[in-house]
Design a protein around this motif. Structure first.
Motif, short mmCIF file in Angstrom:
data_model
loop_
_atom_site.label_atom_id
_atom_site.label_comp_id
_atom_site.label_asym_id
_atom_site.label_seq_id
_atom_site.Cartn_x
_atom_site.Cartn_y
_atom_site.Cartn_z
N LEU A 43 3.49 0.91 5.00
CA LEU A 43 2.18 0.84 4.36
C LEU A 43 2.09 1.75 3.14
CD1 LEU A 43 -0.13 0.81 7.53
CD2 LEU A 43 0.30 -1.09 5.96
N ARG A 44 2.97 2.75 3.06
CA ARG A 44 2.96 3.70 1.95
C ARG A 44 4.12 3.47 0.99
NH1 ARG A 44 0.29 5.31 6.06
NH2 ARG A 44 -1.36 6.87 5.95
N ASN A 45 4.77 2.33 1.09
CA ASN A 45 5.87 1.96 0.20
C ASN A 45 7.02 2.96 0.29
OD1 ASN A 45 7.03 0.14 -1.63
ND2 ASN A 45 6.41 1.38 -3.39
N ILE A 46 7.28 3.45 1.50
CA ILE A 46 8.39 4.36 1.77
C ILE A 46 9.47 3.56 2.50
CG2 ILE A 46 9.10 6.42 3.04
CD1 ILE A 46 6.19 7.42 2.77
N SER A 47 10.65 3.51 1.92
CA SER A 47 11.72 2.73 2.56
C SER A 47 12.24 3.47 3.79
CB SER A 47 12.87 2.49 1.58
OG SER A 47 13.48 3.71 1.21
N GLY A 199 11.70 -6.22 2.30
CA GLY A 199 13.15 -6.29 2.10
C GLY A 199 13.81 -4.98 1.75
N LYS A 200 13.03 -3.89 1.63
CA LYS A 200 13.61 -2.59 1.26
C LYS A 200 14.03 -1.76 2.47
CE LYS A 200 10.14 -0.97 -1.02
NZ LYS A 200 9.36 -0.03 -1.86
N SER A 201 13.71 -2.24 3.67
CA SER A 201 13.96 -1.45 4.87
C SER A 201 14.74 -2.27 5.88
CB SER A 201 12.63 -0.98 5.47
OG SER A 201 11.93 -0.16 4.54
#
Length: 342
Positions: A43-47, A199-201
């Motif tokens: 939710l915080r754009n942290i991978s 797709g970043k995680s």
């Protein structure tokens, strides 16, 4: 990067992706705590990359009482903030995941000579509803109601009406909490987190952290991971490493050379019996005749779940993966249940 579709057939591709990417966070432990951390990251754009040495919700998160509840008994300890937080979270889950979190009616009985008097139970359940609903967008399923013994005898005929020590049943409160599919909730949260991550995680099960590497500042930024399915190793790099391993925390820290014990493991046992043996139509909160401790008898379709205990686990075994129920555990629960459901 991957489009969202978490698929066991793509596991090798996930491992390759994790090995070649530096994440913001590596989360070790795919129980409900690790899943919650993954969701907050997404939710915080942290991978993130979440791993577990077994399957999702292998440990505590699939061996619970199968409840999301506000903790009625904590009111007597003055834990009002805890009850408020838990009850409002329960309501949110019930409204957003109705296929996994469902209302469950509870009976809380007052006996003539029992510790829990009718007045105390009424005050407690009304406070419970108040903390759950006041100022909250999502409300509890229904407010508590109070039944005299004559109605309880008809409504729940198998509960004892006149006990040798407790005396006559005076009244019962009927209030609502929720039951759940705990493992499935954990899985859905991880799936949702991966979707939000775009797709970043990644999430990899049967992947066990076995070693940490520290950078020049003394901070761990690299995890050596063992693939438990194919007996191979790979490395995941991240700016931050988070442990969400619960009772396995000491085992994980030992991989980083930290041997000081931080966890005192306790075991909570549930006994599962066919519902026809007890005949309870709803859930019950009972107090043990041994130590006055509060525990549940839960109706779940055609079975009744009785529990839980809270005992020192290391007196029995060092194996945290496979705890077991002893005769003493069973006797502790069944002594009270057999008297309350004669």
């Amino acid at each position: 990067m991957f489009s969202y579709q978490w698929d066991a057939r793509k596991r090798d591709a996930y491992i390759e992706f994790a090995s070649s990417t530096q994440f913001d966070v590596v989360i070790i432990g795919a129980g409900i705590t690790g899943a919650g951390i993954a969701r907050e990251c997404a939710l915080r754009n942290i991978s993130f990359c979440i791993i577990d040495k077994n399957d999702v919700a292998f440990g505590t998160s699939s061996r619970s009482s199968k409840l999301f509840h506000g903790g009625l008994r904590y009111l007597s300890q003055g834990e009002f903030k805890l009850v408020r937080e838990s009850a409002t979270e329960r309501n949110w889950l019930m409204h957003h995941l109705p296929n996994l979190v469902r209302p469950l009616g509870f009976m809380y009985c007052s006996y003539e000579n029992g510790k829990d008097k009718s007045r105390q139970i009424r005050i407690g359940t009304r406070l419970y509803d108040f903390f759950s609903d006041c100022g909250s967008e999502f409300k509890t399923y229904r407010k508590a109601k109070y039944f005299k013994h004559s109605f309880v005898e008809e409504f729940e005929p198998e509960i004892t009406q006149n006990h040798e020590k407790l005396g006559k049943l005076k009244e019962a409160a009927f209030y609502y909490d929720t039951n759940c599919d705990d493992a499935r909730v954990t899985l859905e949260i991880i799936k949702e987190s991966l979707e939000y991550a775009g797709g970043k995680s990644a999430a990899i099960t049967y992947a066990q952290a076995v070693k940490f590497k520290k950078n020049s500042s003394g901070r761990a930024d690299e995890v050596t991971v063992k693939d438990n399915l194919h007996n191979r190793h790979f490395i995941i790099k991240a700016k931050t490493i988070v442990s969400a391993t619960g009772v396995w925390t000491d085992e994980l820290l030992a991989c980083g050379g930290i041997t000081k014990k931080r966890i005192f493991p306790t075991k909570g046992v549930h006994v599962v019996v066919p519902n026809e043996r007890l005949g309870n139509r709803n859930a019950f909160g009972l107090r043990s005749f041994d130590d006055n401790r509060f525990f549940f008898v839960l109706r779940r379709e055609n079975i009744s779940v009785i529990g839980t205990t809270d005992t020192d686990y290391f007196k029995e075994s060092k194996n945290l993966d496979e705890p077991w129920c002893t005769k003493e555990d069973c006797d502790y629960l069944l002594r009270t249940v057999n008297e309350m459901f004669p």
